[in-house]
Write an enzyme that holds these catalytic residues in place. Sequence first.
Site, PDB file in Angstrom:
ATOM      1  CG  ASP A   1      -9.316  -3.651  -4.344  1.00 42.50           C
ATOM      2  OD1 ASP A   1     -10.059  -4.660  -4.234  1.00 42.50           O
ATOM      3  OD2 ASP A   1      -8.957  -2.980  -3.365  1.00 42.50           O
TER       4      ASP A   1
ATOM      5  NE  ARG B   1      -7.766   5.010   2.546  1.00 40.39           N
ATOM      6  CZ  ARG B   1      -8.611   4.515   3.444  1.00 40.39           C
ATOM      7  NH1 ARG B   1      -9.647   5.234   3.841  1.00 40.39           N
ATOM      8  NH2 ARG B   1      -8.429   3.312   3.958  1.00 40.39           N
TER       9      ARG B   1
ATOM     10  NE  ARG C   1      -9.771   6.889  -5.411  1.00 39.74           N
ATOM     11  CZ  ARG C   1     -10.434   6.491  -4.340  1.00 39.74           C
ATOM     12  NH1 ARG C   1      -9.807   5.937  -3.349  1.00 39.74           N
ATOM     13  NH2 ARG C   1     -11.734   6.617  -4.266  1.00 39.74           N
TER      14      ARG C   1
ATOM     15  NE  ARG D   1      -4.076  -1.670   2.183  1.00 35.37           N
ATOM     16  CZ  ARG D   1      -4.250  -2.117   3.414  1.00 35.37           C
ATOM     17  NH1 ARG D   1      -3.799  -1.441   4.447  1.00 35.37           N
ATOM     18  NH2 ARG D   1      -4.903  -3.232   3.636  1.00 35.37           N
TER      19      ARG D   1
ATOM     20  CE1 TYR E   1     -12.706  -8.084   1.763  1.00 33.16           C
ATOM     21  CE2 TYR E   1     -10.860  -9.325   0.846  1.00 33.16           C
ATOM     22  CZ  TYR E   1     -11.350  -8.296   1.645  1.00 33.16           C
ATOM     23  OH  TYR E   1     -10.469  -7.486   2.321  1.00 33.16           O
TER      24      TYR E   1
END
Length: 369
Positions: A87, A42, A51, A38, A165
């Site tokens: 992703d 963010r 973004r 990552r 998921y």
Amino acid sequence: MEGGEKLVPKGFPKLKNDTFLRAARGEETEHTPVWCMRQAGRYLPEFRETRAAQDFFATCRSPKLCCELTLQPLRRFPLDAAIIFSDILVVPQALGMEVVMVPGKGPTFPEPLKEVEDLLKLRQKVDVTAELGYVFQAITLTRHSLEGKVPLIGFSGAPWTLMSYMIEGGGSTTMSKAKGWLYRHPEASHQLLRLLADVVTDYLVGQVAAGAQALQLFESHAGHLGPEQFQEFALPYIRDIARGVKSKLKAEALPLVPMIVFAKDAHYALRDLAQAGYEVVGLDWTIRPQEARAQTGKNITLQGNLDPCALYAPKEKIGELVKKMLEGFGTQRYIANLGHGLYPDMNPEHVGAFVEAVHAHSRHINKHS
């Protein structure tokens, strides 16, 4: 080079820093290479700015935006590898499932798999170029745009993690619905895992064809399985993917790129993972370096495993922790990383301190060994 040419996977610039690839292949390196899971995230203000106006998965489908987000951390830090911004849940989308990113909640499947019959709703044959071509375009564009600075890593989620998921409908602390399937519907579970393994194999091969120079398989939910379930429902597919990717790369005369497997919290399986066909085994922060070396042997490169929360420490402390980590792993056959991804509230300066400490301490150790 014109924009159109940048989407053609050939004529890539010459690689200037191959330290990461050398370490992955077990060759000697002058310093220990480092990158962060990552690293395009963010915690970077420029990432948040890029973004801001876009839906998450719309961003994933824009090669231009993925390229920009992948390059951002490289402009700040002397990292030894880039990893394409994407992703793991683009694979369930390719199978026909809807996935949305809900602010404050994370990825959500409005219609998760509930009954065995729901498997019939999934595409049984996936043309990865048709469904995931936007990722391939992003890889090609980014590989050109990197101008040979560092290698580009492609990735995918592993079958069990994707399956969990798809059944849970999002994140879960227990994975009880997905694990319930393994116990109640073992045959249907294997059917789904096989379908996912086949798609992931083709997806990873497509990433190499597009320009990826290494591949990482994320089995992020390995820790929810015990040793027996991991042996039955995760490991066989992890092995098959390595075997399948390598065989297809050979058949298509594509580069045999190094492969990394990261099975979080799967200490019980390290010996098996070391023999699963991957050049590199990634580690989370809950295992001692010496223990991991003892279990994986001398022919495997290890990657990891600083506790991500160590980056909240003062910079001097980060340096001490990095030095200790390097002494534990040794500077060769080793790629420094965190034991998981960077968190959104981390200070970019502390990420920089981590990267620089790896380079400085590993060079010092190499010089004096």
